[in-house]
Design a protein around this motif. Structure first.
Motif, short mmCIF file in Angstrom:
data_model
loop_
_atom_site.label_atom_id
_atom_site.label_comp_id
_atom_site.label_asym_id
_atom_site.label_seq_id
_atom_site.Cartn_x
_atom_site.Cartn_y
_atom_site.Cartn_z
N MET A 85 -11.11 -11.18 9.40
CA MET A 85 -9.79 -11.53 8.67
C MET A 85 -8.55 -11.23 9.48
N THR A 86 -7.62 -11.94 9.40
CA THR A 86 -6.29 -11.81 10.08
C THR A 86 -5.44 -10.86 9.24
N SER A 87 -4.88 -9.78 9.64
CA SER A 87 -3.83 -9.06 9.16
C SER A 87 -2.59 -9.46 9.52
N TYR A 88 -1.51 -9.54 8.46
CA TYR A 88 -0.22 -9.99 8.81
C TYR A 88 0.73 -8.75 8.68
N ARG A 89 1.62 -8.63 9.57
CA ARG A 89 2.73 -7.49 9.54
C ARG A 89 3.81 -8.14 9.22
N VAL A 90 4.47 -8.04 7.86
CA VAL A 90 5.75 -8.67 7.51
C VAL A 90 6.92 -7.67 7.61
N VAL A 91 7.83 -8.15 8.72
CA VAL A 91 8.92 -6.94 8.99
C VAL A 91 10.16 -7.63 8.17
N ASP A 92 11.05 -6.68 7.37
CA ASP A 92 12.01 -7.56 6.71
C ASP A 92 13.25 -7.10 7.66
N CYS A 93 13.74 -8.42 7.81
CA CYS A 93 15.06 -8.50 8.71
C CYS A 93 16.37 -8.81 8.02
N ARG A 94 16.51 -8.65 6.78
CA ARG A 94 17.83 -8.85 6.09
C ARG A 94 18.65 -7.55 6.15
N THR A 95 19.73 -7.90 6.51
CA THR A 95 20.85 -6.87 6.77
C THR A 95 21.27 -6.38 5.39
N ASP A 111 -3.28 -8.13 4.03
CA ASP A 111 -4.52 -8.66 4.61
C ASP A 111 -5.19 -9.71 3.70
N SER A 112 -4.60 -10.13 2.53
CA SER A 112 -5.32 -11.23 1.92
C SER A 112 -4.23 -12.35 1.81
N ALA A 113 -4.01 -12.83 3.00
CA ALA A 113 -2.99 -14.11 3.16
C ALA A 113 -3.78 -15.14 4.09
N ILE A 114 -3.49 -16.15 3.75
CA ILE A 114 -3.94 -17.27 4.64
C ILE A 114 -3.09 -17.88 5.70
N SER A 115 -1.66 -17.43 5.71
CA SER A 115 -0.83 -17.91 6.72
C SER A 115 0.33 -17.05 6.70
N LEU A 169 5.40 -14.45 1.39
CA LEU A 169 5.43 -14.60 -0.19
C LEU A 169 4.92 -13.35 -0.82
N LYS A 170 3.71 -12.90 -0.43
CA LYS A 170 3.08 -11.79 -1.03
C LYS A 170 4.12 -10.50 -0.82
N ALA A 171 4.68 -10.41 0.41
CA ALA A 171 5.30 -9.32 0.64
C ALA A 171 6.89 -9.13 -0.10
N THR A 172 7.57 -10.21 -0.01
CA THR A 172 8.82 -10.58 -0.45
C THR A 172 8.98 -11.21 -1.92
N GLY A 173 8.07 -11.99 -2.41
CA GLY A 173 8.34 -12.72 -3.48
C GLY A 173 9.10 -14.08 -3.24
N GLU A 174 9.54 -14.05 -2.03
CA GLU A 174 10.28 -15.36 -1.77
C GLU A 174 9.72 -16.40 -0.67
N THR A 175 9.82 -17.68 -1.31
CA THR A 175 9.11 -18.94 -0.55
C THR A 175 10.17 -19.08 0.75
N ARG A 189 10.15 -11.42 9.87
CA ARG A 189 9.40 -11.61 10.95
C ARG A 189 8.00 -11.27 10.65
N VAL A 190 7.17 -12.37 10.77
CA VAL A 190 5.64 -12.05 10.55
C VAL A 190 4.74 -11.61 12.08
N TYR A 191 4.14 -10.85 12.10
CA TYR A 191 3.61 -10.73 13.14
C TYR A 191 1.92 -10.84 12.93
N PHE A 192 1.02 -11.36 13.86
CA PHE A 192 -0.44 -11.42 13.47
C PHE A 192 -1.08 -11.97 14.91
N GLN A 193 -2.57 -11.36 14.59
CA GLN A 193 -3.44 -11.92 15.73
C GLN A 193 -4.60 -12.32 15.50
N HIS A 194 -5.04 -13.44 15.68
CA HIS A 194 -6.47 -13.98 15.24
C HIS A 194 -7.23 -13.46 16.41
N ALA A 195 -8.79 -13.39 16.16
CA ALA A 195 -9.83 -12.95 16.94
C ALA A 195 -9.73 -13.67 18.43
#
Length: 97
Positions: free
Chosen positions: A1-11, A22-26, A32-38, A51-57
């Motif tokens: 499973m892919t983990s996503y690192r979501v970095v908030d860039c708002r000033t 860990d429980s995201a599909i994209s 959406l799960k980290a910020t509640g925004e679409t 910014r969302v960082y991720f790494q597939h196997a």
């Protein structure tokens, strides 16, 4: 499973940081799960949210920038378009004007 690192860039956000999801599909789902925004993948620099960082196997690290939707941002006030007055105060299209 892919983990996503979501970095908030708002000033101006006091608790801006990063969240591991860990429980995201994209990347969009992770945001959406980290910020509640679409959020969407294209937008203006001013609308950058995360910014969302991720790494597939077996793949290199990837990063996706996500922006607020155009309908979500504040619209600028409408401009009033004024007609130019013709010489001598005559309306355009009238004889002598």
């Amino acid at each position: 499973m892919t983990s996503y690192r979501v970095v908030d860039c708002r000033t101006g956000v006091a608790d801006a940081g990063e969240v591991i999801v860990d429980s995201a599909i994209s990347p969009e789902d992770a945001a959406l799960k980290a910020t509640g925004e679409t959020l969407v993948r294209s937008g203006r620099r001013a609308d950058l949210r995360v910014r969302v960082y991720f790494q597939h196997a077996g793949q290199p690290m990837s990063m996706v920038r996500l922006y607020s939707k155009a309908v979500d941002r504040e619209q600028p006030p409408e401009r009033v378009r004024r007609r130019k007055a013709s010489p001598a105060g005559l309306a355009v299209g009238q004889p002598g004007g």
